[in-house]
Design a protein around this motif. Structure first.
Motif, short mmCIF file in Angstrom:
data_model
loop_
_atom_site.label_atom_id
_atom_site.label_comp_id
_atom_site.label_asym_id
_atom_site.label_seq_id
_atom_site.Cartn_x
_atom_site.Cartn_y
_atom_site.Cartn_z
N ASP A 26 0.85 -1.19 0.00
CA ASP A 26 0.00 0.00 0.00
C ASP A 26 0.89 1.24 0.00
OD1 ASP A 26 -1.77 2.05 0.41
OD2 ASP A 26 -2.71 1.20 2.19
N HIS A 27 1.02 1.88 -1.17
CA HIS A 27 1.91 3.03 -1.30
C HIS A 27 1.54 4.19 -0.38
CE1 HIS A 27 3.75 0.87 -4.36
NE2 HIS A 27 3.58 1.64 -5.42
N GLU A 28 0.27 4.28 -0.02
CA GLU A 28 -0.19 5.42 0.78
C GLU A 28 -0.30 5.11 2.27
OE1 GLU A 28 -0.58 8.51 -0.28
OE2 GLU A 28 0.22 7.78 -2.18
N PHE A 29 0.09 3.92 2.68
CA PHE A 29 -0.08 3.54 4.08
C PHE A 29 0.61 4.51 5.03
CE2 PHE A 29 1.54 1.36 7.86
CZ PHE A 29 0.35 0.91 8.42
N ASN A 31 1.66 7.56 4.55
CA ASN A 31 1.16 8.93 4.50
C ASN A 31 -0.16 9.09 5.25
OD1 ASN A 31 3.30 10.00 3.12
ND2 ASN A 31 2.37 9.78 1.10
N ARG A 32 -0.87 7.99 5.46
CA ARG A 32 -2.07 8.07 6.27
C ARG A 32 -1.72 8.20 7.75
NH1 ARG A 32 -4.10 4.23 2.48
NH2 ARG A 32 -3.71 2.47 3.90
N LEU A 33 -0.52 7.79 8.11
CA LEU A 33 -0.06 7.96 9.49
C LEU A 33 0.40 9.39 9.75
CD1 LEU A 33 2.00 4.66 9.91
CD2 LEU A 33 -0.40 5.06 10.46
N ALA A 34 1.08 9.97 8.77
CA ALA A 34 1.57 11.35 8.85
C ALA A 34 1.80 11.82 7.42
CB ALA A 34 2.85 11.44 9.67
N PRO A 35 1.49 13.07 7.10
CA PRO A 35 1.44 13.52 5.70
C PRO A 35 2.72 13.30 4.90
CG PRO A 35 0.42 15.13 7.15
CD PRO A 35 1.03 14.09 8.04
N ASN A 36 3.89 13.48 5.50
CA ASN A 36 5.14 13.38 4.73
C ASN A 36 5.96 12.15 5.15
OD1 ASN A 36 6.64 14.66 2.61
ND2 ASN A 36 8.19 15.21 4.13
N MET A 37 5.29 11.20 5.79
CA MET A 37 6.01 10.06 6.35
C MET A 37 6.68 9.21 5.27
SD MET A 37 7.05 8.48 9.00
CE MET A 37 6.04 9.09 10.36
N ASN A 38 6.01 8.99 4.15
CA ASN A 38 6.59 8.14 3.11
C ASN A 38 7.87 8.74 2.55
OD1 ASN A 38 6.44 5.72 1.46
ND2 ASN A 38 6.12 7.13 -0.24
N ASN A 39 7.86 10.05 2.31
CA ASN A 39 9.07 10.71 1.81
C ASN A 39 10.20 10.59 2.82
OD1 ASN A 39 7.73 11.43 -0.50
ND2 ASN A 39 7.38 13.55 0.12
N ALA A 40 9.87 10.73 4.11
CA ALA A 40 10.89 10.62 5.14
C ALA A 40 11.49 9.21 5.18
CB ALA A 40 10.30 10.98 6.50
N LEU A 41 10.65 8.20 5.06
CA LEU A 41 11.15 6.82 5.09
C LEU A 41 11.95 6.49 3.84
CD1 LEU A 41 8.01 5.00 6.54
CD2 LEU A 41 10.14 5.58 7.73
N TYR A 291 -13.50 -10.84 -2.11
CA TYR A 291 -14.54 -11.35 -1.21
C TYR A 291 -15.12 -10.28 -0.29
CZ TYR A 291 -13.63 -16.09 -2.78
OH TYR A 291 -13.51 -17.22 -3.56
N GLY A 292 -14.99 -9.04 -0.69
CA GLY A 292 -15.75 -7.98 -0.04
C GLY A 292 -15.03 -7.09 0.93
N PHE A 293 -13.74 -7.30 1.16
CA PHE A 293 -13.00 -6.41 2.06
C PHE A 293 -12.72 -5.09 1.36
CE2 PHE A 293 -12.43 -10.36 4.17
CZ PHE A 293 -12.04 -10.10 5.47
N GLU A 294 -12.98 -4.00 2.04
CA GLU A 294 -12.69 -2.69 1.49
C GLU A 294 -11.22 -2.34 1.71
OE1 GLU A 294 -14.59 -0.67 -0.23
OE2 GLU A 294 -16.34 -2.01 -0.14
N PRO A 295 -10.57 -1.73 0.71
CA PRO A 295 -9.19 -1.26 0.94
C PRO A 295 -9.14 -0.33 2.14
CG PRO A 295 -9.77 -1.13 -1.39
CD PRO A 295 -11.05 -1.45 -0.65
N SER A 296 -8.25 -0.62 3.08
CA SER A 296 -8.18 0.16 4.31
C SER A 296 -6.85 -0.10 4.99
CB SER A 296 -9.33 -0.22 5.25
OG SER A 296 -9.21 -1.59 5.64
N THR A 297 -6.59 0.66 6.04
CA THR A 297 -5.39 0.45 6.83
C THR A 297 -5.40 -0.93 7.46
OG1 THR A 297 -5.17 2.82 7.31
CG2 THR A 297 -4.06 1.29 8.80
N ALA A 298 -6.56 -1.36 7.95
CA ALA A 298 -6.68 -2.68 8.58
C ALA A 298 -6.35 -3.79 7.57
CB ALA A 298 -8.07 -2.87 9.14
N LEU A 299 -6.84 -3.65 6.34
CA LEU A 299 -6.56 -4.66 5.32
C LEU A 299 -5.07 -4.69 5.00
CD1 LEU A 299 -7.46 -6.77 3.29
CD2 LEU A 299 -7.93 -4.92 1.67
N THR A 300 -4.45 -3.53 4.89
CA THR A 300 -3.02 -3.46 4.62
C THR A 300 -2.23 -4.18 5.71
OG1 THR A 300 -3.22 -1.38 3.41
CG2 THR A 300 -1.05 -1.92 4.31
#
Length: 338
Positions: A26-29, A31-41, A291-300
């Motif tokens: 999940d490329h956006e995982f 960034n959902r925790l903090a706006p610039n987190m992916n760039n920092a990592l 099978y019906g799971f919505e894309p979400s943080t929990a699914l990731t």
């Protein structure tokens, strides 16, 4: 005699490979925790691997011996994981045919695409191995021909500047050669650390956590997007300043850590995880969504946890029955001509 494992090196590799797996799921995982987190990592997620490889760089017994070792440890796994991915795709095609689902494209051209394309289906993370191979070869040549340290560093900077210029002008070389030029300084940093005796325990190691906390703030606030695969790069100074800060601080902070068997196990066999994790998370994510799971943080998080669990028997299977293909034993033995 097998080389004794260094616990904090394995932990650093574990941290990097887990961040890589999570990002691929999940490329956006982050960034959902903090706006610039992916760039920092991204400042250390892949640069750290080049750094660790540089730490253990050796000239060995000449170019042929050096090349044999790098072919064994890098290129043989590269080819093996490509073939393994294609074999899994054949199994998937058979299963789909049995249940009447849409067919899978089994064009054998997929086996050679990684040698001339920048991206390919299923095994794209393996681009890193091609780049790492050429970084090793490039630094070997620099080491053999240039002796003064200042000249070696100057050539490294010049090579990175050439790679950066290629990226700015959107010129991509085959076999990840352009990325290898850009990432050479990370590798040389690791080599320099070993040269300066940084692997030796020191009374200053306890200050590493404080150093990490201090550099985390500017890295998070000012890091820009960095993609070494496609050569989408920030400004030249950010390309090296922030990764160097993150790598040095993490290395420093990890040195006093105790050995955690499971994490060190993942780190030790991170090469296998790199080559196999798409074989798990792609079908897992597809099945859950089907099978019906919505894309979400929990699914990731669920897909990540299952992927890492599946890696445990996979690591055992590959290192036990295919050790020569996953860099656990030499494929080409000493004396063989390449």
């Amino acid at each position: 005699m097998a080389r004794q494992r260094i616990a904090y090196i394995d932990f650093m590799k574990c941290l990097c490979i887990m961040l890589i797996v999570m990002y691929h799921i999940d490329h956006e995982f982050f960034n959902r925790l903090a706006p610039n987190m992916n760039n920092a990592l991204q400042a250390f997620r892949l640069p750290m691997y080049y750094f660790i490889s540089g730490i253990f760089f050796k000239l060995y017994q000449g170019f042929l011996d050096f090349t044999r070792r790098k072919v064994n440890n890098i290129l043989v796994p590269f080819v093996f994981f490509i073939v393994l991915s294609y074999a899994c795709k054949c199994v998937e095609a058979l299963l789909r045919m049995m249940i009447g689902a849409d067919p899978v494209d089994l064009n054998p051209i997929a086996l050679v695409e990684p040698f001339y394309l920048r991206s390919w289906l299923g095994t794209t993370p393996l681009w890193f191995l091609l780049s790492l191979f050429w970084v090793n070869v490039l630094f070997y040549a620099i080491q053999r021909w240039i002796r003064p340290l200042w000249a070696l560093l100057a050539v490294t900077i010049a090579a990175s500047a050439i790679g950066y210029s290629l990226a700015v002008n959107k010129i991509q070389l085959s076999l990840m050669m352009d990325t290898s030029l850009v990432t050479l300084p990370y590798f040389v940093l690791g080599w320099f650390f070993n040269r300066m005796g940084a692997l030796t325990p020191s009374r200053w190691d306890r200050w590493g956590v404080l150093a990490l906390a201090l550099v985390a703030i500017p890295i998070y606030r000012y890091s820009d997007f960095l993609n070494l695969h496609y050569q989408v790069l920030p400004s030249y100074w950010k390309l090296y300043l922030f990764p160097f800060m993150a790598i040095i601080a993490l290395f420093w902070a990890c040195k006093p850590l105790p050995r955690v068997p499971l994490l060190c196990h993942y780190g030790q066999y991170s090469l296998i995880i790199l080559g196999t994790h798409p074989l798990f998370f792609l079908p897992l994510r597809f099945l859950f969504i089907h099978y019906g799971f919505e894309p979400s943080t929990a699914l990731t998080l669920l897909v990540f946890a299952l992927t890492m669990l599946l890696e445990l028997p996979t690591i055992w299977l590959l290192k036990t029955y295919f050790p020569r293909f996953v860099a656990q034993q030499p494929f080409f033995k000493p004396g063989w001509k390449l």
